[in-house]
Design an enzyme around this catalytic site. Structure first.
Site, PDB file in Angstrom:
ATOM      1  N   LYS A 206       4.826  -3.728   8.362  1.00 32.23           N
ATOM      2  CA  LYS A 206       5.902  -2.846   7.935  1.00 32.23           C
ATOM      3  C   LYS A 206       7.237  -3.433   8.346  1.00 32.23           C
ATOM      4  O   LYS A 206       7.391  -3.936   9.462  1.00 32.23           O
ATOM      5  CB  LYS A 206       5.728  -1.463   8.582  1.00 32.23           C
TER       6      LYS A 206
ATOM      7  N   LEU B 101      11.639   2.937   5.753  1.00 29.87           N
ATOM      8  CA  LEU B 101      12.174   1.635   6.154  1.00 29.87           C
ATOM      9  C   LEU B 101      11.788   0.522   5.197  1.00 29.87           C
ATOM     10  O   LEU B 101      12.080  -0.648   5.463  1.00 29.87           O
ATOM     11  CB  LEU B 101      11.684   1.292   7.575  1.00 29.87           C
TER      12      LEU B 101
ATOM     13  N   ILE C  99       0.816  -1.219   0.000  1.00 29.09           N
ATOM     14  CA  ILE C  99       0.000   0.000   0.000  1.00 29.09           C
ATOM     15  C   ILE C  99       0.849   1.269   0.000  1.00 29.09           C
ATOM     16  O   ILE C  99       0.330   2.358  -0.293  1.00 29.09           O
ATOM     17  CB  ILE C  99      -0.966   0.026   1.199  1.00 29.09           C
ATOM     18  N   ALA C 100       2.144   1.159   0.327  1.00 28.15           N
ATOM     19  CA  ALA C 100       3.004   2.360   0.340  1.00 28.15           C
ATOM     20  C   ALA C 100       4.447   1.924   0.481  1.00 28.15           C
ATOM     21  O   ALA C 100       4.752   0.765   0.796  1.00 28.15           O
ATOM     22  CB  ALA C 100       2.609   3.296   1.473  1.00 28.15           C
ATOM     23  N   HIS C 101       5.348   2.880   0.228  1.00 28.14           N
ATOM     24  CA  HIS C 101       6.766   2.654   0.442  1.00 28.14           C
ATOM     25  C   HIS C 101       7.291   3.772   1.323  1.00 28.14           C
ATOM     26  O   HIS C 101       7.133   4.957   1.007  1.00 28.14           O
ATOM     27  CB  HIS C 101       7.532   2.640  -0.883  1.00 28.14           C
ATOM     28  N   GLY C 102       7.876   3.397   2.462  1.00 30.91           N
ATOM     29  CA  GLY C 102       8.366   4.394   3.405  1.00 30.91           C
ATOM     30  C   GLY C 102       9.864   4.347   3.550  1.00 30.91           C
ATOM     31  O   GLY C 102      10.582   3.664   2.798  1.00 30.91           O
TER      32      GLY C 102
ATOM     33  N   ASP D 289       9.696  11.575  13.325  1.00 30.14           N
ATOM     34  CA  ASP D 289       9.488  11.768  11.881  1.00 30.14           C
ATOM     35  C   ASP D 289       8.050  12.140  11.584  1.00 30.14           C
ATOM     36  O   ASP D 289       7.398  11.535  10.738  1.00 30.14           O
ATOM     37  CB  ASP D 289       9.894  10.502  11.123  1.00 30.14           C
TER      38      ASP D 289
END
Length: 732
Positions: free
Chosen positions: A168, A145, A140-143, A272
Site C-alpha cells: 500500500k 492513500l 485489489i482495492a483503492h483506498g 479510520d
C-alpha cells in the site's frame, strides 16, 4: 370452603401500598426521609471499572461460522479504475474524470481547474518488482492513500508455497528527505504484535513509472478472507441485502475491542475504523489498513477519516483524534452492520436513526443505549476505554444470546455485587406475594463493587468493625481518603438511615471526583429510601444508559416502577433480567408476582419453577408455585394437578410446620373439588382417595401434625380446633 392462612393472633406482613401514577406519595417515617435529590446529571469522572483483560485466548470466533480463505488470485481486480463518482483532483480537490456528453470519464489527464496531472488507474502493473523482492500480482482495492496491491514475496517463495503480501502506498513526493521521514514515522507499526491486527513486514520505495516521483510503500500481511463490509453487503437467496444478525455484530465488536485496547495502551489511535478495515477469515478477525494509525500526541500529520463513521469535523478541529473518537467509529460501524441504516453519511451522519426506523432498538433497548453512549456528541460522555466498552458490549451480547437461545447466558458482573438479599420474597405462611417496602428493596439491591485499582482497596477488605460508629472511625483513620473510602462512608451512612448526611457527603465527593456512575447509583438509593420513586428511577435509568450491559440498574428500575404502581413498566424489566440471569431471584419473584396479578398464573408458575435447585430460594419458590396454582383464576388445578403438587411438596423437604401448613391448603382445595364435582377413584392426594371422608381424615391429620409442629400454645390450640372442625362427622 376457604382455608385459614394462619393463626389469628399472628402479625400478618403488611403489603406495600401501590401508589397511582398521578398520586403524591406520603412522606416516609424518619429516619428514612431524605432531602430532595437532584435530577441526574451527565455521568462523568472515572470511567467504568472492569477486571476484563484486553487480551484474549487464541481460538477466534467460536460462536461464528468460519469464513473460508479466499484464493488470492480472485482478489485481483480485472479492470482497476477509481469509480467515476470518486474521482477528484489531488491538488485542488475538484471533481475530474467525470462522464460528459454520454462519454465515459477519462482515467488520466490534466485537471481543467489547476492543470495538475491525474491518474485513476494503478501505477504498478502485474509483474512489476519492488525492491527486487515483491512481485506485483495486481491491484485489489483503492483506498484513501491510493492503490492497494497484492504481491508475492519472492524471498519466501519455493516450488510448493508462496508468501502473499499486500502493498500500500504511503506518500507520493519527489523529496527524498520527506520520504525518509515518512517511513521513519511509520516504523512503529512494525512493532505492533496482536492476533487481531495485521502484521507489518517491511517498507520500500520505488519510482512511479508514470511521473518518475519516488513513492513509498508499506508491506503488510495478506488476509485471505472477507471484509465485514463485504459480508454486510452480500445478498441472500432473494437478492436482498439485509443487516447482519445482532449477535454476530456484537460478537465481532467484542472480538475487535482488545485490539483497540492494545493500540491505545501503546499511545496509538486507529483513526479510520470502518467495516471495510476488518477481515473475517476462518474463525479470526483482523484489523487491516493501518495507514491512518497515529500517535496520540501527534499534532502535525494528516488526519484520515470516513464520513458517516468519523466524529464530526468540529471535534477533529477543536479536540483532535482521541481514544473516544476511535470508539465512536466502532459504535457507528456497529450501527451500519446491524441496522438498515439508510442515510448514515447524510441525514444521520452525526446521530442515530429514531427507534421507529430501527426495530432492533425496540427489541433490545440496551443495544440502543450502547450505541447512544458510544456515539455521544460529547466526548466525555462516551466510553473512555476499550476494555470498559467491551465489558458492556459483552453484557448486551449475552442478553441477545439469552433471549434468542432461550437460556441464561449472562456472566457475573465485574462492577456490581450480586443481590444483597432477595426482595419481594413470597410469604409462604400467609400466602402473600408483595414487593415489600422501599427499605427492603433498597437494601436488597446489588451494590457497586470496590475498584481493585483503588489505593485503599486492600484496607477496605480488612475492615473489622461491624457497627456504624466503628466503621466510620476506621474510615476516618484510613491512610488515604481515596474515592472508595469516601464511597464506603456514604454507603455506611445510608445503611444507618442518615440520609441527609449521606447526601451531603455524596455531594462533596461529586464536586471533587465528578458525577460518576457510583454517585448516581447512590443518589438513586437515597431517593428510593425516601419513597421518591420517580427521582430514584431517573437516577437508575442514567446508570443503565451509562452501563447498558449491566442488569443491576434494570432491577432497580423495575422495583421503582412497581413501587410507583407502574406494573406495565416493571414487568418487561423483570422478564428480561430473568431471561438473562437466574441469579437474580428478585426478578423471578417480581415477574411471577406481576404475571399473577394480570391473571397469567401459568407463566407465573413457570417462572417460579425456573429458580435453580442450587439457590437458597428454591424451596420457597417451589412452594410459592404451588400456592400460586391453588388460587389460579385462569387454570384452576384439577385433582391430578393436586396429586402432583402433593408429590412435589413431599420432595421439597421443607421444615415440618411449613410443609403441614401448605398441605392443608392442598387438601382444602381437593375437598372443595370433590364436594363440587363428586368423588373419584383416583388419583390420591397425600395418600387419600379423592372422596370426602378420606380427604377429611387427611385434612384432620394434617392440622394435628401442624399443631404438633408449633411451639406456641395458642397456635397449637388454634390448629387442634381446625382439626376437630374438619374431621368427618360420626353418628353416636
Amino acid at each position: 370452603m376457604t382455608a385459614p392462612v394462619g393463626p389469628p393472633h399472628a402479625h400478618v406482613a403488611q403489603s406495600q401500598q401501590v401508589v397511582p401514577a398521578n398520586a403524591v406519595a406520603s412522606p416516609p417515617p424518619a429516619p428514612y426521609r431524605a432531602p430532595a435529590a437532584p435530577l441526574p446529571q451527565p455521568i462523568t469522572g472515572p470511567v467504568t471499572r472492569s477486571t476484563t483483560s484486553s487480551t484474549r485466548q487464541r481460538g477466534g470466533l467460536s460462536d461464528m461460522p468460519p469464513v473460508p480463505p479466499r484464493d488470492p488470485a480472485e482478489a485481483v481486480m480485472a479492470t482497476p479504475q477509481v469509480p467515476e463518482h470518486k474521482r477528484f483532483c489531488s491538488s485542488c480537490g475538484k471533481p475530474v474524470g467525470r462522464p460528459q456528453a454520454g462519454r465515459a470519464g477519462r482515467v488520466e489527464g490534466f485537471c481543467p481547474y489547476c492543470r495538475a496531472r491525474y491518474w485513476f488507474t494503478p501505477a504498478l502493473s502485474p509483474g512489476d518488482l519492488l525492491s527486487d523482492r515483491y512481485e506485483v500480482l495486481g491491484a485489489i482495492a483503492h483506498g484513501g492513500l491510493g492503490w492497494i496491491y497484492l504481491a508475492n514475496d519472492r524471498n519466501f517463495a519455493d516450488d510448493l508455497t508462496q508468501r502473499w503480501v499486500v502493498i500500500k502506498g504511503l506518500i507520493n513526493t519527489s523529496d527524498e528527505d520527506a520520504i525518509e521521514a515518512a517511513i521513519n514515522e511509520r516504523r512503529f507499526l512494525v512493532g505492533i504484535d496482536h492476533p487481531n491486527v495485521v502484521d507489518i513486514h517491511d517498507f520500500v520505495t520505488a519510482a512511479d513509472p508514470r511521473s518518475g516521483q519516488l513513492q513509498s510503500y508499506i508491506v503488510m500481511e495478506y488476509i485471505a478472507g472477507k471484509s465485514l463490509r463485504d459480508i454486510r453487503d452480500a445478498t441472500d437467496d432473494e437478492g436482498e441485502r439485509k443487516p447482519l444478525p445482532l449477535e454476530q455484530v456484537l460478537t465481532y465488536t467484542a472480538e475487535l475491542l482488545p485490539a483497540f485496547s492494545y493500540l491505545h495502551d501503546r499511545g496509538l489511535l486507529f483513526c479510520d475504523f470502518k467495516p471495510d478495515n476488518v477481515i473475517h477469515v476462518e474463525t479470526w478477525l483482523k484489523l487491516i489498513d493501518l495507514g491512518a494509525v497515529r500517535h496520540v500526541e501527534d499534532m502535525e500529520s494528516a488526519i484520515y477519516g470516513t464520513p458517516g463513521y468519523s466524529v464530526p469535523n468540529d471535534e477533529i478541529l477543536s479536540v483532535g483524534p482521541s481514544v473516544t473518537s476511535d470508539l465512536y467509529t466502532i459504535g457507528r460501524s456497529m450501527a451500519v452492520l446491524a441496522l438498515d441504516f439508510k442515510g448514515f453519511t447524510t441525514t444521520y451522519r452525526d446521530h442515530l436513526p429514531p427507534a421507529s426506523e430501527a426495530p432492533q432498538f425496540a427489541e433490545y433497548g440496551s443495544f440502543h443505549r450502547l450505541l447512544l453512549r458510544a456515539t455521544h456528541i460529547e466526548p466525555r460522555s462516551r466510553f473512555q476505554d476499550a476494555d470498559d466498552m467491551r465489558t458492556q458490549v459483552r453484557g448486551v451480547l449475552h442478553e441477545v444470546q439469552s433471549v434468542q437461545r432461550g437460556e441464561p447466558r449472562s456472566e457475573p458482573s465485574t462492577l456490581f455485587s450480586g443481590e444483597q438479599s432477595v426482595f419481594g420474597e413470597p410469604d409462604v405462611e400467609y400466602d402473600v406475594h408483595k414487593i415489600g417496602d422501599p427499605f427492603e428493596v433498597a437494601h436488597a439491591l446489588p451494590t457497586p463493587m470496590v475498584d481493585l485499582a483503588d489505593p485503599m482497596a486492600a484496607f477496605l477488605a480488612t475492615q473489622q468493625a461491624t457497627d456504624v460508629n466503628g466503621i466510620l472511625q476506621e474510615l476516618n483513620s484510613a491512610p488515604q481518603q481515596s474515592p472508595e473510602v469516601q464511597l464506603r462512608r456514604v454507603r455506611t451512612l445510608v445503611n444507618a438511615g442518615e440520609l441527609h448526611q449521606a447526601a451531603a457527603v455524596l455531594d462533596q465527593f461529586a464536586q471533587r471526583e465528578g458525577n460518576t456512575w457510583q454517585v448516581t447509583w447512590l443518589r438513586g438509593i437515597i431517593s428510593l429510601l425516601a419513597a421518591d420513586f420517580a427521582t430514584a428511577a431517573a437516577h437508575f435509568d442514567a446508570v443503565y444508559s451509562h452501563l447498558p450491559g449491566e442488569l443491576s440498574p434494570r432491577l432497580a428500575l423495575a422495583a421503582c416502577a412497581e413501587l410507583a404502581g407502574r406494573a406495565d413498566l416493571a414487568l418487561p424489566h423483570y422478564t428480561r433480567i430473568w431471561a438473562c440471569d437466574h441469579r437474580f431471584v428478585s426478578a423471578a419473584y417480581g415477574r411471577a408476582r406481576l404475571l399473577d396479578l394480570e391473571g397469567n398464573s401459568t407463566d407465573a408458575i413457570t417462572t417460579l419453577h425456573q429458580v435453580p435447585k442450587t439457590s437458597a430460594q428454591y424451596g420457597i419458590a417451589q412452594t410459592a408455585a404451588i400456592q400460586t396454582a391453588l388460587h389460579s383464576r385462569t387454570a384452576p388445578p384439577s385433582l391430578l394437578d393436586l396429586h402432583h403438587m402433593a408429590g412435589r411438596l413431599d420432595e421439597l423437604k421443607l421444615e415440618p410446620r411449613r410443609r403441614h401448613l401448605v398441605s392443608t391448603r392442598i387438601l382444602h382445595l381437593a375437598l372443595d373439588t370433590v364436594q363440587r364435582t363428586g368423588p373419584a377413584a383416583e388419583p390420591p392426594v397425600f395418600g387419600a382417595r379423592p372422596e370426602e371422608r378420606e380427604l377429611r381424615l387427611a385434612l384432620e391429620r394434617a392440622y394435628r401434625d401442624l399443631a404438633h409442629a408449633c411451639t406456641r400454645r395458642e397456635d397449637q390450640v388454634y390448629y387442634f380446633d381446625l382439626a376437630n372442625r374438619h374431621r368427618p362427622r360420626t353418628m353416636l
